[in-house]
Design an enzyme around this catalytic site. Structure first.
Site, PDB file in Angstrom:
ATOM      1  N   HIS A  33       0.837  -1.216   0.000  1.00 28.68           N
ATOM      2  CA  HIS A  33       0.000   0.000   0.000  1.00 28.68           C
ATOM      3  C   HIS A  33       0.866   1.258   0.000  1.00 28.68           C
ATOM      4  CE1 HIS A  33      -3.916  -1.949   0.180  1.00 28.68           C
ATOM      5  NE2 HIS A  33      -3.300  -2.882   0.894  1.00 28.68           N
ATOM      6  N   THR A  34       2.013   1.137  -0.619  1.00 27.43           N
ATOM      7  CA  THR A  34       2.882   2.306  -0.803  1.00 27.43           C
ATOM      8  C   THR A  34       2.859   2.791  -2.250  1.00 27.43           C
ATOM      9  OG1 THR A  34       4.696   0.746  -1.092  1.00 27.43           O
ATOM     10  CG2 THR A  34       4.518   1.789   1.066  1.00 27.43           C
ATOM     11  N   SER A  66      -9.638 -18.952 -23.174  1.00 25.97           N
ATOM     12  CA  SER A  66      -8.805 -19.307 -22.026  1.00 25.97           C
ATOM     13  C   SER A  66      -8.972 -20.776 -21.687  1.00 25.97           C
ATOM     14  CB  SER A  66      -9.186 -18.464 -20.807  1.00 25.97           C
ATOM     15  OG  SER A  66      -8.574 -19.022 -19.645  1.00 25.97           O
ATOM     16  N   LEU A 124      -1.941 -12.782  -5.879  1.00 21.90           N
ATOM     17  CA  LEU A 124      -0.650 -13.072  -6.519  1.00 21.90           C
ATOM     18  C   LEU A 124      -0.565 -12.444  -7.917  1.00 21.90           C
ATOM     19  CD1 LEU A 124      -0.314 -16.784  -5.312  1.00 21.90           C
ATOM     20  CD2 LEU A 124       0.764 -14.746  -4.327  1.00 21.90           C
ATOM     21  N   SER A 126      -2.659 -12.344 -10.627  1.00 21.46           N
ATOM     22  CA  SER A 126      -3.014 -13.045 -11.867  1.00 21.46           C
ATOM     23  C   SER A 126      -3.525 -12.055 -12.909  1.00 21.46           C
ATOM     24  CB  SER A 126      -4.060 -14.134 -11.596  1.00 21.46           C
ATOM     25  OG  SER A 126      -5.231 -13.559 -11.073  1.00 21.46           O
ATOM     26  N   SER A 127      -4.163 -10.961 -12.479  1.00 20.82           N
ATOM     27  CA  SER A 127      -4.646 -10.007 -13.491  1.00 20.82           C
ATOM     28  C   SER A 127      -3.494  -9.266 -14.147  1.00 20.82           C
ATOM     29  CB  SER A 127      -5.687  -9.031 -12.942  1.00 20.82           C
ATOM     30  OG  SER A 127      -5.654  -8.914 -11.572  1.00 20.82           O
ATOM     31  N   GLU A 159      -6.195  -1.549 -16.427  1.00 12.92           N
ATOM     32  CA  GLU A 159      -6.881  -1.983 -15.202  1.00 12.92           C
ATOM     33  C   GLU A 159      -7.612  -0.808 -14.534  1.00 12.92           C
ATOM     34  OE1 GLU A 159      -5.153  -5.087 -13.095  1.00 12.92           O
ATOM     35  OE2 GLU A 159      -6.433  -4.830 -11.337  1.00 12.92           O
ATOM     36  N   ASP A 171       2.066  -4.153  -9.356  1.00 11.57           N
ATOM     37  CA  ASP A 171       1.859  -5.511  -9.865  1.00 11.57           C
ATOM     38  C   ASP A 171       2.303  -5.632 -11.319  1.00 11.57           C
ATOM     39  OD1 ASP A 171       0.721  -5.771  -7.387  1.00 11.57           O
ATOM     40  OD2 ASP A 171      -1.340  -5.809  -8.111  1.00 11.57           O
ATOM     41  N   TYR A 223     -10.271  -1.119  -0.807  1.00 10.05           N
ATOM     42  CA  TYR A 223      -9.009  -0.680  -1.414  1.00 10.05           C
ATOM     43  C   TYR A 223      -9.146   0.769  -1.894  1.00 10.05           C
ATOM     44  CZ  TYR A 223      -4.898  -0.635  -4.476  1.00 10.05           C
ATOM     45  OH  TYR A 223      -3.698  -0.325  -5.069  1.00 10.05           O
TER      46      TYR A 223
END
Ligand code: GLA
Length: 380
Positions: A33-34, A66, A124, A126-127, A159, A171, A223
């Site tokens: 969260h930085t 997919s 982790l 995935s997006s 995103e 990410d 978030y």
């Protein structure tokens, strides 16, 4: 491996693919969260990747399949892509194509077939893996020659603006820019990055990832609220971002802020210091010193930022009790995964300890695996 993917691609799209691109998931060692506070992060890429086998199309159609999906092809008209218009997983690759076009790149249609072993909903990334694999494939198929960081920022824009998640850049930067055998020390304001060597094996250590397999629904709205809280605190302090609050000025700043914002600010300031300390220790070759830094980071996320939950707290406590050098939740929080730094000889006892604690608490069994710093986005 390409032949296998090519055969499957042909069965779905009826034509030979041009190539396969891969992008990894990530765990963040420290610096949580930085990123949306213009601060510092220290992720590594996971060995787990999302692969896309791809070919360009010149008829303006985007066809998405997919191996983890429902067996159907999603077909979209490139010209009709608009934020919020594509639901589900297809929104991520569609968003990347949209973001490329928004940025002025001449990109048309494509056939894209995805396959992934990045756990989904586990914190982790995935997006980000899905986005970065798509961005790399489209950049190559259309000869755009984009750098890894450019791919990451386009993926983040997809995103933010297309899918509608107000995430920071960590990410996507991790997925695109990480390298084998190193953690990525990233300044999220300047995007200056440094690959900090991290040889867990040589230090007799391993990094255990504990996927608690819970994702609490409040995560998404929370978030955005936390991010807004941090931005409000910075504005009240007259700073461009919380990154600009010097640690010695923290006590005075806390006195000027409404009670609910103080703990958020305290976390961000402390967390940026923890990143700096972790990097120093790694550069001295003292990998074990990361342990207490991880555990301190978790306490701050639990008590000040309040994004942990019963499952992640228990994973951290039980891992440390069973002999881990340190542990913390990783990623956005409200569930997801915990990382634990463990001496290789103690690994079985730590895994057993965590499993036993989960059983006793009546929680579903966690999924565990060890991770080494792995390469970022690439053409296979
Ligand atoms: C999520 C977001 C990242 C970052 C982390 C918290 O993973 O996607 O941008 O904010 O949470 O560190």
């Amino acid at each position: 491996m390409f032949e296998e993917a090519a055969t499957e691609f042909e069965a779905v799209h009826g034509t030979r693919p041009t190539g396969t691109w891969a992008a990894p998931g990530r765990v963040n060692l420290i610096g949580e969260h930085t990123d949306y506070n213009d601060g510092f992060v220290l992720p590594i890429a996971l060995p787990h990747t999302t692969r896309v086998t791809a070919r360009r199309r010149d008829d303006g159609r985007l066809r998405l399949f997919s191996a983890q999906g429902d067996g159907q092809v999603t077909e979209l008209a490139v010209a009709d892509l608009a934020p919020g218009s594509v639901a589900g997983w297809a929104g991520y690759p569609a968003g990347v194509l949209w973001a490329l076009r928004e940025a002025g790149h001449r990109v048309g249609g494509a056939d894209l077939s995805f396959d992934s072993d990045v756990p989904t909903g586990a914190g982790l990334s995935s997006s980000a893996a899905l986005e970065c694999a798509t961005a790399a494939a489209l950049s190559d198929l259309y000869g755009l020659g984009l750098t890894a960081a450019e791919l990451a920022l386009l993926a983040q824009h997809a995103e933010n603006a297309f899918v509608g998640v107000p995430c920071g850049a960590m990410d996507q930067m991790a997925s695109a820019c990480c390298t084998r055998g190193a953690a990525l020390h990233l300044d999220t304001r300047t995007l200056q990055l440094r690959h900090v060597p991290l040889d867990l094996d040589a230090a007799g250590l391993c990094l255990l990832v504990i996927d608690t397999r819970v994702k609490h629904d409040l995560g998404d709205g929370a978030y955005a609220a936390l991010r807004a809280g941090c931005e409000r605190a910075a504005a009240l302090l007259g700073l461009p971002a919380l990154r600009d609050l010097a640690p010695p000025d923290l006590p005075a700043a806390l006195g000027r802020l409404p009670a609910e914002l103080g703990p958020l600010v305290r976390h961000v300031v402390g967390e940026n210091l923890r990143v700096a300390e972790a990097v120093e220790r790694l550069e001295e070759g003292d990998v074990a010193a990361l342990g207490p830094i991880l555990t301190a980071g978790h306490a701050s996320l639990r008590d000040d930022f309040r994004v942990s939950c019963a499952e992640t707290d228990l994973a951290v406590e039980s891992a440390v009790r069973a002999g881990a050098l340190g542990a913390r939740m990783t990623g956005g929080g409200f569930g997801g995964s915990v990382i634990a730094l463990v001496g290789t000889a103690a690994l079985p006892q730590v895994e057993d300890g965590v499993r036993a604690a989960f059983r006793q608490a009546g929680f579903a069994a966690p999924v565990t695996f060890t991770a080494v710093p792995s390469p970022g986005t690439r053409r296979l």
